[in-house]
Design a protein around this motif. Structure first.
Motif, PDB file in Angstrom:
ATOM      1  N   LYS A 294       0.850  -1.199   0.000  1.00 19.05           N
ATOM      2  CA  LYS A 294       0.000   0.000   0.000  1.00 19.05           C
ATOM      3  C   LYS A 294       0.884   1.247   0.000  1.00 19.05           C
ATOM      4  O   LYS A 294       1.748   1.389  -0.844  1.00 19.05           O
ATOM      5  CB  LYS A 294      -0.967  -0.036   1.181  1.00 19.05           C
ATOM      6  N   ASP A 295       0.699   2.139   0.949  1.00 19.07           N
ATOM      7  CA  ASP A 295       1.483   3.374   0.996  1.00 19.07           C
ATOM      8  C   ASP A 295       2.693   3.269   1.922  1.00 19.07           C
ATOM      9  O   ASP A 295       3.357   4.276   2.184  1.00 19.07           O
ATOM     10  CB  ASP A 295       0.598   4.538   1.453  1.00 19.07           C
ATOM     11  N   ASN A 296       2.993   2.087   2.410  1.00 18.24           N
ATOM     12  CA  ASN A 296       4.111   1.921   3.333  1.00 18.24           C
ATOM     13  C   ASN A 296       5.413   1.856   2.543  1.00 18.24           C
ATOM     14  O   ASN A 296       5.906   0.783   2.194  1.00 18.24           O
ATOM     15  CB  ASN A 296       3.917   0.664   4.174  1.00 18.24           C
ATOM     16  N   LYS A 375       7.139   4.515  -5.264  1.00 17.28           N
ATOM     17  CA  LYS A 375       6.192   3.422  -5.538  1.00 17.28           C
ATOM     18  C   LYS A 375       6.032   3.155  -7.032  1.00 17.28           C
ATOM     19  O   LYS A 375       5.536   2.095  -7.423  1.00 17.28           O
ATOM     20  CB  LYS A 375       4.833   3.758  -4.918  1.00 17.28           C
TER      21      LYS A 375
END
Length: 398
Positions: A294-296, A375
């Motif tokens: 995810k956004d980690n 990302k």
């Protein structure tokens, strides 16, 4: 931009294919084969050949070329069925087509010791870079993340081979526990000799091609410990002053540090931490912690510097892709080392290119680096650091 997109496609293509194919074709206990095994010319009983991406042109044809059978493969993966290899020798021939700036790019190579869809070793040749420093390259995958920015050709993980077009190039790879030698054409002297980044374990073997069609022929492998010729391997010796280990947190979203010029206890509490040893150069591949979930996309990496007296200490460091450096919870530096962040030719490779002069107080000082992986690029998530000298200080990860 084209260069970025090409590398992104490379990763996504292989990743998607491995999800569906690698685990199914890489047994926990590999099938025992004769010591010397010449695999039939891409017999479907031995090989599973699949396309990479639906929107890329795919070709897979076994045909005669230069007096023998070869596999013409475009944007595909050839997976050796029911075989695993840890130590041994792998050989094959590879031929690139005619290439120009107008026709495009072409790459082909080998995935080996594949454990699952996200963890494997990787060696490949870039036909469109023939004669350039990055004509060939070794890299490794941890948790689905590439590492070519960390293990770049200028560090000894690639070579500037010249490839004839429409002719076979012979490739041989020797695997011996944590060491590997890669030979291209010249079978007397390895083009690349490296210390492998993953632990030695039996794993899947695959050929792949991306871009313009690539031909493969005469694939064979030999199980058992090969005799290596190289006397030195990259990353054997420890660089003086290099940080030997870091305490690394579990990943969290980068946005938590927006406008954060001072850390508070709450910013680091609640995170799980683990100590990771760096390589001889001081490099630590942060993809070992976890993949991008995810956004980690950010981790803290910290050490405690114990200073005998208040002093200024020079630190050289490198990172991918972004960093915020905190000393005793105060922000000292923020940087961006992304591919194309300076101009379209900038590759974002990592090295000891940055310097900070740390104002250390007497006693313990906490140095904490927040390192972020982009990302959309995922070409290397890493950190490297070296002190100019260790006089009057000691370091520990905690």
């Amino acid at each position: 931009m084209k260069q970025i997109q090409f590398r992104i496609i490379t990763f996504i293509s292989i990743f998607i294919l491995l999800i569906g194919s690698c685990s199914a074709n890489t047994p926990t206990t590999p099938t025992v084969t004769p010591q010397n095994s010449m695999i039939p010319a891409f017999d479907p009983e031995k090989w599973n050949i699949v396309e990479m991406m639906p929107f890329l042109p795919f070709a897979s044809t076994v045909e005669d070329f230069q007096g023998g059978k070869s596999l013409l493969l475009q944007n595909g993966l050839a997976i050796l069925k029911n075989e695993g290899l840890a130590n041994g020798t792998i050989e094959f021939d590879l031929a690139f087509p005619s290439i120009s700036l107008a026709t495009g790019r072409t790459m082909g190579g080998l995935i080996f010791r594949a454990q699952d869809s996200e963890n494997f070793e990787h060696f490949y040749l870039r036909g469109h870079q023939s004669g350039n420093p990055d004509a060939s390259q070794y890299q490794t995958f941890f948790n689905g993340l590439q590492s070519w920015q960390l293990y770049s050709p200028e560090k000894g993980y690639g070579s500037n081979n010249q490839y004839p077009l429409n002719e076979f190039v012979h490739v041989k790879i020797l695997l011996a526990d944590d060491k590997a030698e890669m030979y291209i054409q010249d079978m007397a002297t390895p083009a690349i000799a490296v210390t492998l980044k993953r632990e030695s374990a039996p794993g899947g073997v695959m050929l792949w091609a991306l871009g313009l069609p690539v031909r493969f022929a005469n694939f064979s492998f030999t199980k058992g410990m090969p005799i290596l010729k190289a006397t030195t391997f990259k990353e054997e010796t420890r660089l003086e002053g290099a940080v030997a280990s870091w305490s690394v947190s579990k990943a969290f979203p980068q946005k938590f540090l927006e406008n954060k010029i001072a850390l508070e206890n709450a910013d680091k509490q609640g995170l799980s931490w683990k100590t990771y040893d760096s390589e001889g150069s001081g490099l630590i591949n942060l993809a070992k912690v976890q993949g991008l979930v995810k956004d980690n996309d950010t981790v803290f990496a910290k050490i405690v510097i114990s200073a005998k007296t208040a002093q200024i200490k020079k630190l050289k460091f490198g990172f991918n892709d972004e960093v915020k450096v905190y000393l005793n919870d105060q922000l000292l530096f923020s940087g961006n080392n992304k591919e194309s962040s300076r101009d379209y030719r900038f590759l974002g490779t990592m090295g000891l290119f940055y310097e900070l002069y740390l104002p250390l107080k007497e006693g313990n000082n906490e140095l904490c680096l927040a390192v972020t992986e982009d990302k959309m690029l995922f070409n290397g998530w890493g950190l490297q650091a070296q002190f100019e000298n260790m006089e009057g200080i000691s370091i520990k990860a905690e």
